[in-house]
Write a protein that holds these residues in place. Structure first.
Motif, mmCIF file in Angstrom:
data_model
loop_
_atom_site.group_PDB
_atom_site.id
_atom_site.type_symbol
_atom_site.label_atom_id
_atom_site.label_comp_id
_atom_site.label_asym_id
_atom_site.label_seq_id
_atom_site.Cartn_x
_atom_site.Cartn_y
_atom_site.Cartn_z
ATOM 1 N N LEU A 107 0.896 -1.278 0.168
ATOM 2 C CA LEU A 107 0.005 -0.213 -0.360
ATOM 3 C C LEU A 107 1.007 1.585 -0.048
ATOM 4 O O LEU A 107 2.251 1.262 0.495
ATOM 5 C CB LEU A 107 -1.135 -0.393 1.352
ATOM 6 C CG LEU A 107 -1.376 -1.327 1.608
ATOM 7 C CD1 LEU A 107 -2.477 -0.897 2.598
ATOM 8 C CD2 LEU A 107 -3.105 -0.723 0.912
ATOM 9 N N THR A 108 -0.016 2.480 -0.678
ATOM 10 C CA THR A 108 0.997 3.173 -0.257
ATOM 11 C C THR A 108 1.009 4.487 1.235
ATOM 12 O O THR A 108 0.262 3.649 2.175
ATOM 13 C CB THR A 108 0.420 5.006 -1.222
ATOM 14 O OG1 THR A 108 -1.051 4.962 -0.505
ATOM 15 C CG2 THR A 108 0.349 4.334 -3.228
ATOM 16 N N MET A 109 2.177 5.132 1.634
ATOM 17 C CA MET A 109 2.087 5.447 2.993
ATOM 18 C C MET A 109 0.544 6.445 3.213
ATOM 19 O O MET A 109 0.818 6.676 4.148
ATOM 20 C CB MET A 109 3.483 6.562 2.570
ATOM 21 C CG MET A 109 4.391 5.817 2.431
ATOM 22 S SD MET A 109 5.030 4.698 4.100
ATOM 23 C CE MET A 109 4.773 3.385 3.911
ATOM 24 N N ASN A 110 0.159 7.396 2.249
ATOM 25 C CA ASN A 110 -1.034 7.565 2.614
ATOM 26 C C ASN A 110 -1.526 7.324 3.189
ATOM 27 O O ASN A 110 -3.170 7.144 4.112
ATOM 28 C CB ASN A 110 -1.401 8.357 1.350
ATOM 29 C CG ASN A 110 -0.495 9.464 1.333
ATOM 30 O OD1 ASN A 110 0.205 10.146 2.018
ATOM 31 N ND2 ASN A 110 -0.298 10.408 -0.156
ATOM 32 N N GLN A 111 -1.988 5.626 2.159
ATOM 33 C CA GLN A 111 -3.657 4.678 2.781
ATOM 34 C C GLN A 111 -2.939 3.839 4.518
ATOM 35 O O GLN A 111 -3.997 3.951 4.504
ATOM 36 C CB GLN A 111 -3.349 3.293 1.357
ATOM 37 C CG GLN A 111 -3.735 3.839 -0.069
ATOM 38 C CD GLN A 111 -3.814 2.986 -0.659
ATOM 39 O OE1 GLN A 111 -2.574 2.822 -1.008
ATOM 40 N NE2 GLN A 111 -4.731 2.794 -1.840
ATOM 41 N N PHE A 112 -1.823 3.547 4.379
ATOM 42 C CA PHE A 112 -1.184 3.125 5.329
ATOM 43 C C PHE A 112 -1.504 4.317 6.643
ATOM 44 O O PHE A 112 -2.315 3.597 7.754
ATOM 45 C CB PHE A 112 0.247 3.157 5.005
ATOM 46 C CG PHE A 112 0.830 2.141 5.990
ATOM 47 C CD1 PHE A 112 0.254 1.127 7.433
ATOM 48 C CD2 PHE A 112 2.303 2.886 7.086
ATOM 49 C CE1 PHE A 112 1.160 0.681 8.329
ATOM 50 C CE2 PHE A 112 3.015 2.290 7.950
ATOM 51 C CZ PHE A 112 1.868 1.302 8.861
ATOM 52 N N ALA A 113 -1.083 5.637 6.298
ATOM 53 C CA ALA A 113 -1.090 6.616 7.860
ATOM 54 C C ALA A 113 -2.950 6.283 7.592
ATOM 55 O O ALA A 113 -3.449 6.610 8.733
ATOM 56 C CB ALA A 113 -0.643 8.064 7.072
ATOM 57 N N LYS A 173 8.083 8.907 10.164
ATOM 58 C CA LYS A 173 7.612 10.009 10.113
ATOM 59 C C LYS A 173 6.152 9.889 10.537
ATOM 60 O O LYS A 173 5.701 10.295 11.598
ATOM 61 C CB LYS A 173 7.458 10.940 8.993
ATOM 62 C CG LYS A 173 7.231 12.238 8.898
ATOM 63 C CD LYS A 173 7.265 13.119 7.667
ATOM 64 C CE LYS A 173 6.255 14.483 7.926
ATOM 65 N NZ LYS A 173 4.845 14.196 8.351
ATOM 66 N N ILE A 174 5.405 9.063 9.507
ATOM 67 C CA ILE A 174 3.900 8.399 10.376
ATOM 68 C C ILE A 174 3.527 8.469 11.908
ATOM 69 O O ILE A 174 2.650 8.060 12.269
ATOM 70 C CB ILE A 174 3.304 7.403 9.013
ATOM 71 C CG1 ILE A 174 3.028 8.284 7.743
ATOM 72 C CG2 ILE A 174 2.426 6.772 9.305
ATOM 73 C CD1 ILE A 174 2.989 6.999 6.742
ATOM 74 N N VAL A 175 5.107 7.104 12.475
ATOM 75 C CA VAL A 175 5.431 6.221 13.227
ATOM 76 C C VAL A 175 4.896 7.348 14.703
ATOM 77 O O VAL A 175 4.437 7.235 15.336
ATOM 78 C CB VAL A 175 6.611 5.967 13.650
ATOM 79 C CG1 VAL A 175 6.806 5.121 14.918
ATOM 80 C CG2 VAL A 175 6.265 4.603 12.609
#
Length: 375
Positions: A107-113, A173-175
């Motif tokens: 998945l993309t980082m945006n979807q993950f976040a 960064k999301i973490v």
């Protein structure tokens, strides 16, 4: 802070036997892999483990967002938290095996976040904005004590940490922004000191603290996934038992290199064109020997056969002693030294991969005797 010891179980439905043995041997955590085409269902496996244990913490390592809607994941975790109050952890990743076995990339980082934030919000009793195509709707875990006074379905009063697997700077960064803890791998463990400042900075900017989930301020609770095997007298990295117990947990790295060069899936940022080419030749010959031969558009299915469970015939040639040396494999004394080094760079939990029931039983007994009892 004292190091926590976890065991990663490939989800066979009655893995609770090994989880109970791990609990009795001094392990603090049991982690469960989520890969719908090669393992039993992760939440069903965890539920049985919850029913048959009393102290060990139970977490997904890691749940794949595209396998389930965010409210389904939140409901599953909150349900098991009824059986094991305060012992449930939701670990999430962008999807490697669970998506690669379907020929799909991560998945993309945006979807993950977005997914992680939805799950975390629901488990906190909040109203969360859920999207389906062009539709946006507010959702909540309605029949929870905090939302309706009902307590027979879910337990979100005992906190359920949401920890995120991330190796690159965007994921880190999301973490820092939204998670309750950081999950990484032994291949990336040397990057823990480099990754922590990114997470600290992001957590500071977002006002996120990890105090409530085993961290300290803006320093998260860090879990490292690693293959592991305690060497017995006379054993080396080349010994049959060691290769059988550790090799299947190393080969996914080669699978990732093949995916990056030849496959439709995700390569985890790992590139080795020469090794990928050798593996491509191997997997083509492997598939051509089948009856009927494997079509080119299903080659990835052969690649992931045995993933984290066993080595296909001839696959042992790709098990590198150099890579094995980066894992938690060695004598008890050597493993204790490695644990000291991991602890010194900020690692709180080692999630040791056991690829089969037998490997789990051996690791639990040997690690307890040679490591836990001596630390």
């Amino acid at each position: 802070m004292k190091m926590d010891y976890g065991i990663l179980i490939p989800c066979y439905i009655d893995a609770w036997h090994e989880v109970k043995a791990a609990e009795e041997a001094g392990f603090t955590h049991a982690w469960f892999a989520d890969s719908q085409l090669i393992y039993s269902d992760v939440w069903a496996t965890m539920a049985l483990a919850a029913q048959n244990t009393s102290t060990i913490k139970l977490g997904t390592l890691v749940g794949i967002p595209s396998n389930r809607l965010a409210p389904v994941t939140a409901a599953a975790a909150a349900t098991i938290n009824k059986i094991a109050p305060g012992r449930v952890i939701v670990g999430l990743g962008t999807g490697y095996t669970g998506r690669n076995t379907m020929g799909l990339p991560a998945l993309t980082m945006n979807q993950f976040a977005e997914y992680a934030a939805q799950v975390k919000g629901l488990l906190a009793g909040e109203d969360v904005l859920f999207r389906e195509g062009q539709r946006e709707r507010w959702i909540r875990l309605i029949h929870s004590k905090s939302n309706s006074g009902r307590d027979e379905f879910f337990n979100i009063e005992d906190p359920i940490p949401v920890m995120l697997a991330a190796n690159g700077p965007r994921g880190q960064k999301i973490v820092g922004e939204i998670s309750d803890g950081w999950i990484t791998t032994s291949r990336s463990a040397t990057g823990v000191p480099q990754g922590l400042p990114t997470i600290n900075e992001s957590a500071t900017a977002a006002g996120n603290s990890f105090d409530h989930a085993g961290g300290y301020g803006t320093k998260p609770y860090v879990t490292v996934l690693t293959p592991a095997c305690v060497l017995r007298d006379g054993e080396t990295f080349e010994s049959e038992r060691v290769i059988r117990n550790v090799g299947p947990a190393l080969i996914p790295g080669v699978h990732a290199m093949w995916e990056g060069a030849y496959g439709p899936g995700s390569n985890l940022g790992m590139a080795n064109p020469d090794l990928a080419g050798m593996y491509d030749q191997y997997i083509r010959e492997y598939g051509d020997r089948k009856s009927p031969p494997t079509p080119d558009d299903r080659r990835y299915l052969d690649v992931h056969e045995g993933h984290y469970v066993y080595l296909k015939e001839g696959e042992e040639q790709f098990v590198s002693s150099e890579v094995m040396a980066s894992t938690l494999t060695g004598t008890g004394e050597q493993i204790n030294k490695k644990l000291d080094e991991l602890e010194a760079v900020g690692v709180n939990n080692v999630a040791m991969a056991a690829v089969t029931r037998q490997a789990a039983s051996e690791l639990i007994a040997d690690f307890s005797e040679q490591v836990i009892q001596k630390r």
